[in-house]
Motif scaffolding. Structure first.
Motif, PDB file in Angstrom:
ATOM      1  N   THR A   1      -1.866 -20.448   2.320  1.00 16.20           N
ATOM      2  CA  THR A   1      -2.189 -19.595   1.173  1.00 16.20           C
ATOM      3  C   THR A   1      -1.726 -18.162   1.411  1.00 16.20           C
ATOM      4  OG1 THR A   1      -4.107 -20.977   0.715  1.00 16.20           O
ATOM      5  CG2 THR A   1      -4.068 -18.804  -0.319  1.00 16.20           C
ATOM      6  N   ASP A   2      -1.878 -17.715   2.650  1.00 16.53           N
ATOM      7  CA  ASP A   2      -1.461 -16.354   2.999  1.00 16.53           C
ATOM      8  C   ASP A   2       0.031 -16.263   3.304  1.00 16.53           C
ATOM      9  OD1 ASP A   2      -4.079 -14.535   3.655  1.00 16.53           O
ATOM     10  OD2 ASP A   2      -4.492 -16.642   3.975  1.00 16.53           O
ATOM     11  N   LYS A   3       0.682 -17.418   3.445  1.00 16.86           N
ATOM     12  CA  LYS A   3       2.085 -17.468   3.877  1.00 16.86           C
ATOM     13  C   LYS A   3       2.266 -16.751   5.218  1.00 16.86           C
ATOM     14  CE  LYS A   3       3.887 -17.539  -0.868  1.00 16.86           C
ATOM     15  NZ  LYS A   3       2.782 -16.896  -1.607  1.00 16.86           N
TER      16      LYS A   3
ATOM     17  N   MET B   1       0.838  -1.196   0.000  1.00 17.90           N
ATOM     18  CA  MET B   1       0.000   0.000   0.000  1.00 17.90           C
ATOM     19  C   MET B   1       0.882   1.259   0.000  1.00 17.90           C
ATOM     20  SD  MET B   1      -3.004  -1.626   0.430  1.00 17.90           S
ATOM     21  CE  MET B   1      -4.220  -0.488   1.086  1.00 17.90           C
TER      22      MET B   1
ATOM     23  N   SER C   1     -12.612  -7.059   2.400  1.00 17.49           N
ATOM     24  CA  SER C   1     -11.465  -7.956   2.259  1.00 17.49           C
ATOM     25  C   SER C   1     -11.413  -8.993   3.372  1.00 17.49           C
ATOM     26  CB  SER C   1     -10.148  -7.167   2.260  1.00 17.49           C
ATOM     27  OG  SER C   1      -9.823  -6.716   3.554  1.00 17.49           O
TER      28      SER C   1
ATOM     29  N   SER D   1     -13.872  -2.243   5.122  1.00 15.67           N
ATOM     30  CA  SER D   1     -13.341  -1.268   4.180  1.00 15.67           C
ATOM     31  C   SER D   1     -11.898  -1.631   3.876  1.00 15.67           C
ATOM     32  CB  SER D   1     -13.420   0.156   4.719  1.00 15.67           C
ATOM     33  OG  SER D   1     -12.917   1.035   3.733  1.00 15.67           O
ATOM     34  N   ALA D   2     -11.688  -2.261   2.739  1.00 12.64           N
ATOM     35  CA  ALA D   2     -10.351  -2.749   2.406  1.00 12.64           C
ATOM     36  C   ALA D   2      -9.419  -1.616   2.042  1.00 12.64           C
ATOM     37  CB  ALA D   2     -10.434  -3.746   1.263  1.00 12.64           C
TER      38      ALA D   2
ATOM     39  N   ARG E   1      -8.514 -12.473   4.701  1.00 11.52           N
ATOM     40  CA  ARG E   1      -7.229 -13.112   4.413  1.00 11.52           C
ATOM     41  C   ARG E   1      -7.405 -13.950   3.143  1.00 11.52           C
ATOM     42  NH1 ARG E   1      -7.163 -14.143   9.882  1.00 11.52           N
ATOM     43  NH2 ARG E   1      -7.911 -16.252   9.509  1.00 11.52           N
ATOM     44  N   ILE E   2      -6.329 -14.091   2.376  1.00 20.20           N
ATOM     45  CA  ILE E   2      -6.444 -14.741   1.064  1.00 20.20           C
ATOM     46  C   ILE E   2      -6.994 -16.162   1.193  1.00 20.20           C
ATOM     47  CG2 ILE E   2      -5.221 -15.285  -1.071  1.00 20.20           C
ATOM     48  CD1 ILE E   2      -3.064 -13.225  -0.006  1.00 20.20           C
TER      49      ILE E   2
ATOM     50  N   ARG F   1       7.544  -4.583   8.404  1.00 20.09           N
ATOM     51  CA  ARG F   1       6.915  -4.946   7.141  1.00 20.09           C
ATOM     52  C   ARG F   1       6.283  -6.350   7.170  1.00 20.09           C
ATOM     53  NH1 ARG F   1       9.941  -5.331   1.382  1.00 20.09           N
ATOM     54  NH2 ARG F   1      10.713  -3.258   1.864  1.00 20.09           N
TER      55      ARG F   1
ATOM     56  N   ARG G   1      -2.859 -19.493  -6.818  1.00 18.73           N
ATOM     57  CA  ARG G   1      -1.766 -20.286  -6.220  1.00 18.73           C
ATOM     58  C   ARG G   1      -0.833 -20.831  -7.295  1.00 18.73           C
ATOM     59  NH1 ARG G   1      -5.294 -23.486  -3.225  1.00 18.73           N
ATOM     60  NH2 ARG G   1      -5.793 -22.597  -1.195  1.00 18.73           N
TER      61      ARG G   1
ATOM     62  N   HIS H   1      -5.407  -8.950  11.959  1.00 18.35           N
ATOM     63  CA  HIS H   1      -5.827 -10.303  11.567  1.00 18.35           C
ATOM     64  C   HIS H   1      -5.181 -10.820  10.287  1.00 18.35           C
ATOM     65  CE1 HIS H   1      -8.968 -10.000  14.608  1.00 18.35           C
ATOM     66  NE2 HIS H   1      -9.378  -8.855  14.079  1.00 18.35           N
ATOM     67  N   GLY H   2      -4.000 -10.365   9.955  1.00 17.61           N
ATOM     68  CA  GLY H   2      -3.321 -10.906   8.774  1.00 17.61           C
ATOM     69  C   GLY H   2      -3.814 -10.359   7.452  1.00 17.61           C
ATOM     70  N   LEU H   3      -4.604  -9.295   7.487  1.00 16.06           N
ATOM     71  CA  LEU H   3      -5.129  -8.729   6.238  1.00 16.06           C
ATOM     72  C   LEU H   3      -4.062  -7.927   5.492  1.00 16.06           C
ATOM     73  CD1 LEU H   3      -8.537  -7.459   7.658  1.00 16.06           C
ATOM     74  CD2 LEU H   3      -8.166  -9.485   6.241  1.00 16.06           C
ATOM     75  N   ILE H   4      -4.140  -7.963   4.164  1.00 19.14           N
ATOM     76  CA  ILE H   4      -3.255  -7.111   3.356  1.00 19.14           C
ATOM     77  C   ILE H   4      -3.861  -5.714   3.252  1.00 19.14           C
ATOM     78  CG2 ILE H   4      -2.301  -6.763   1.041  1.00 19.14           C
ATOM     79  CD1 ILE H   4      -2.147  -9.790   0.766  1.00 19.14           C
ATOM     80  N   LYS H   5      -5.157  -5.658   3.048  1.00 22.54           N
ATOM     81  CA  LYS H   5      -5.841  -4.369   2.901  1.00 22.54           C
ATOM     82  C   LYS H   5      -6.879  -4.210   4.002  1.00 22.54           C
ATOM     83  CE  LYS H   5      -5.532  -3.618  -2.098  1.00 22.54           C
ATOM     84  NZ  LYS H   5      -6.321  -3.538  -3.337  1.00 22.54           N
ATOM     85  N   ASN H   6      -6.758  -3.168   4.770  1.00 18.34           N
ATOM     86  CA  ASN H   6      -7.680  -2.954   5.884  1.00 18.34           C
ATOM     87  C   ASN H   6      -7.681  -1.465   6.220  1.00 18.34           C
ATOM     88  OD1 ASN H   6      -9.281  -3.161   8.136  1.00 18.34           O
ATOM     89  ND2 ASN H   6      -7.695  -4.084   9.434  1.00 18.34           N
TER      90      ASN H   6
ATOM     91  N   HIS I   1      -0.963 -20.386   8.001  1.00 18.19           N
ATOM     92  CA  HIS I   1      -1.921 -20.141   6.922  1.00 18.19           C
ATOM     93  C   HIS I   1      -1.149 -20.180   5.608  1.00 18.19           C
ATOM     94  CE1 HIS I   1      -4.775 -19.060   9.999  1.00 18.19           C
ATOM     95  NE2 HIS I   1      -4.023 -18.074  10.427  1.00 18.19           N
TER      96      HIS I   1
ATOM     97  N   SER J   1     -12.266  -7.222   6.674  1.00 17.59           N
ATOM     98  CA  SER J   1     -12.389  -5.771   6.780  1.00 17.59           C
ATOM     99  C   SER J   1     -13.588  -5.266   5.979  1.00 17.59           C
ATOM    100  CB  SER J   1     -11.115  -5.096   6.260  1.00 17.59           C
ATOM    101  OG  SER J   1     -11.259  -3.695   6.298  1.00 17.59           O
TER     102      SER J   1
ATOM    103  N   LYS K   1      -6.593  -7.490  19.271  1.00 15.43           N
ATOM    104  CA  LYS K   1      -6.175  -8.362  18.162  1.00 15.43           C
ATOM    105  C   LYS K   1      -6.222  -7.509  16.910  1.00 15.43           C
ATOM    106  CE  LYS K   1      -7.746 -12.498  20.441  1.00 15.43           C
ATOM    107  NZ  LYS K   1      -8.037 -13.907  20.294  1.00 15.43           N
ATOM    108  N   LEU K   2      -5.065  -7.163  16.414  1.00 20.71           N
ATOM    109  CA  LEU K   2      -4.960  -6.109  15.408  1.00 20.71           C
ATOM    110  C   LEU K   2      -4.666  -6.642  14.018  1.00 20.71           C
ATOM    111  CD1 LEU K   2      -2.850  -3.724  17.656  1.00 20.71           C
ATOM    112  CD2 LEU K   2      -5.291  -3.519  17.173  1.00 20.71           C
TER     113      LEU K   2
END
Lengths: 466, 466
Positions: free
Chosen positions: B108-110, A164, A345, A420-421, A347-348, B167, A243, B186-191, B106, A418, B183-184
């Motif tokens: 898929t999420d690595k 981001m 969004s 709001s992603a 997690r993947i 990072r 994947r 949660h492993g999201l990329i976009k939030n 996880h 989320s 709990k902050l």
């Protein structure tokens, strides 16, 4: 309470101590233009628009705002989709439009020191001129400004590879709610001297401070990119495709869109259908063109496995651009339908179950409405756009969507996702924040707001209520 | 005031409501061991060491600490160099040693979801077992823990390519000073749901909350790496060499060390000198081995230009390891000299002038002392180690260094650099924070501390004073 015109006159007499006449606008057309963003459902009623040309002017304004009894709405390119830059209640809109210069370029550090009003596209162009690359990109980059990108932590189409906006902010100058100027981090890579306030301002939507300058990090230009578009028959297979490619090529983008999304683009733009037969879903992949052989092998593999039913690949830059148009044209092509935008969004690894959740909600609650699916599935981010039927009044349409949204948000909450992603909270998601943040997190956010903006003059009632 | 033993007895009677007997240590040896980190100049006087085995136990302890009138010092692998984990004043040390498990992976999420006490090396090993890579690495990775890495935003040797610990933190569980569990992310990329509190805890040195769990992101394994060591005669040329290689290969590391640093390693370890002739300075470069041809060409170019005088390159993994030993052995080889460690950074473009500044300070103020230079020059980060002469008392030595440090810090301030690049502030740099952070930033940091730790029980007087 004074009438509008008296209030406006009073404002002029006070503001002229800070700004020149050409830096103030109070005409109705100007108020309507600079008082809102890309949202259409919020009241727009600013007192005035000001166009500061220096940090000092912003400091003066912020310091006087409490005694004037007015609040400030920081404003960038006004491309937001959550009402974060809307002025609904006699606020002063602080437009950064005239603070749009590049101040310095630190070549060895690959850092551009710019004012917050610099347009994203101009930063991208500056990078290219210097043989470098600014990797954050999205469809509004021609209008959005760096300060707004930072205030919303903008994402976009290449997050899967480059992250981001946050990652590229090497330094930040902000004016807090008490008019203090903070110069944060100074472009350093390593700086372990306490709390990194810079990261608190990234994504704070103008509620903690006004971003006035930034030091943005650039990177070397990537290899030439190749674009592949795949036709996918089954929602369940999307993640298998992701994947398969992720394990063989470095993806710069992995985008997803539905047949209805494609139809809207084809109806709106003069571009050809990528495949002769329609498929329910499509994926767009981008990767270094020098990886084309292994990408083609991977394609053959997912085709044999039945995960995709067809594919097309760019052989030139113009073909790559044409394929991207299928995906990038979506927002524009549905704009006239006043879409209600869900930007969500997970997690993947949660994507397959999440897509089923969404499918169920859509089938159950929107059977009579057109729903356009697209998004950055490689980041777990789906844009779900509900289109307003022409005959339905906008208020009725929004009310219906607002009633259904909590059902969707509950499913997101169950998956720790989320609501709001990447569009932010603003006014649109403010009252739903508890689906993604705990009560204690929201309480702490209010406390932080109090620390940085004790007089509550910065973008009040955005993101959180007092 | 009760005597030590009465205090200890009282503590036991209270603590047994929270912990089992085997989770509490109050023996002098244990207090000395777990009450400190790698620093040697601070008083070490904890009341007790506790070893929680669950988040609940930590919550109970935090909630009772105010009524007990004790403060808590969160403690990881105790490899810190600024006294951040030292307990000087009858605190309870909260060791995460027994919360060291990997809880979930996880794929898929690595993402690895682990407890904070997981040792860095174990995360690295887990990644490799799964065909992946955890890219943060430094010489204390065999002892340091993930929670400590996060609390200090650990950097190390591959920051130039992979950034700091920050990072890789995709999610974070912390216990705040009021015993609330956050709990902050949660492993999201976009939030984009408001202030990203996760980033506030990264680098907060245990003063805002206790990191108890984390979701750490892994990446695909990189290509095999090649290592090149270069001999450099002139400090001025370091940055030319960096620029030359950065424009042709993707560097994973660009390290720097002086002839004296090399001498210390050669005296301490059984490794050969890399070149027959000594040079004042050396650089160690690491990059993808498949780029060896262009790396060699670049070497020829900087050799012809006179920027380097000699070079050696690894032809195997064992040779690469042997070359790395020249750089990684430095800290260990000078440990017995009780070094006073300056860990300082500037923007990369400022490095040449900064190195001259440092040279002037060293020549002027430490002419009689051995000064070992090394660091991560590719990140603008220099480690300047002043060695204590055997005959000088440690207090006298530290006092002398403390008198000289402000002169160095002033020069860093002039260049907008950092007085603590990656070692953190702790007790060591606390009173010098103003050289890198403004008065208003420090005031805001105190306010933030108050928000998250209103009873001042979390690592009091570290980083900032009350």
């Amino acid at each position: 309470m004074p009438s509008q015109s008296t209030a406006t006159e009073e404002f002029w007499s006070k503001a002229m101590g800070v700004f020149a006449a050409h830096q103030i606008k109070t005409e109705p057309d100007d108020l309507a233009n600079w008082g809102t963003d890309w949202t259409k459902s919020f009241r727009v009623d600013p007192l005035a628009i000001v166009f500061p040309e220096s940090i000092d002017q912003i400091v003066h304004l912020v310091k006087r705002a409490p005694e004037w009894g007015v609040a400030l709405v920081p404003s960038g390119g006004r491309t937001g989709l959550s009402g974060g830059a809307v002025a609904p209640n006699q606020e002063i809109v602080v437009s950064l439009d005239r603070m749009n210069k590049i101040l310095a370029f630190h070549e060895t550090d690959k850092i551009v020191h710019c004012q917050a009003g610099l347009v994203t596209l101009q930063l991208q162009a500056f990078a290219i001129e210097h043989g470098l690359f600014y990797p954050v990109d999205f469809s509004s980059s021609g209008s959005s400004q760096i300060g707004g990108n930072i205030a919303t932590n903008a994402g976009g189409i290449r997050v899967i590879r480059y992250g981001m906006t946050r990652r590229w902010v090497a330094g930040l100058t902000v004016v807090t709610g008490t008019g203090e100027v903070l110069k944060l981090n100074h472009g350093l890579i390593k700086n372990a001297t306490g709390y990194d306030l810079r990261h608190l301002f990234v994504g704070s939507e103008g509620t903690l401070g006004i971003v006035v300058e930034a030091e943005m990090r650039l990177i070397p230009q990537p290899e030439e990119q190749q674009v592949m578009v795949l036709a996918i028959s089954d929602l369940d297979r999307i993640l298998d495709v992701l994947r398969a490619f992720q394990s063989t090529v470095e993806l710069s983008a992995f985008e997803f869109f539905s047949e209805l999304a494609l139809q809207k683009v084809l109806a709106h733009r003069d571009v050809p259908r990528p495949f002769s037969n329609a498929s329910p879903f499509y994926a767009l992949l981008e990767y270094d063109a020098n990886q084309f052989e292994v990408a083609n092998e991977t394609f053959e593999r997912v085709l044999e496995a039945g995960s995709v039913v067809d594919g097309v690949v760019s052989q030139s830059l113009s073909q790559a651009t044409a394929l991207w148009a299928l995906r990038e044209g979506i927002s524009e092509s549905i704009a006239s339908f006043t879409p209600y935008k869900n930007d969500i969004s997970v997690r993947i690894g949660e994507v397959p179950g999440f897509l089923k959740d969404v499918d169920r909600i859509v089938t159950q609650h929107y059977p009579d409405l057109e729903v356009v699916w697209f998004g950055h599935i490689g980041d777990g981010n789906l844009h779900l756009n509900i289109l307003k039927p022409a005959e339905l009044a906008i208020d009725d349409f929004y009310q219906r969507c607002h009633e259904i949204s909590p059902k969707l948000f509950s499913l997101i909450q169950n998956r720790e996702g989320s609501i709001s992603a990447e569009h932010g909270v603003g006014l649109l998601k403010r009252d739903f924040l508890n689906y993604s943040r705990s009560d204690e997190e929201i309480r702490l956010m209010r406390e932080l707001k109090r620390v940085f903006d004790p007089y509550r003059i910065l973008n009040p009632n955005k993101l959180i209520t007092a």
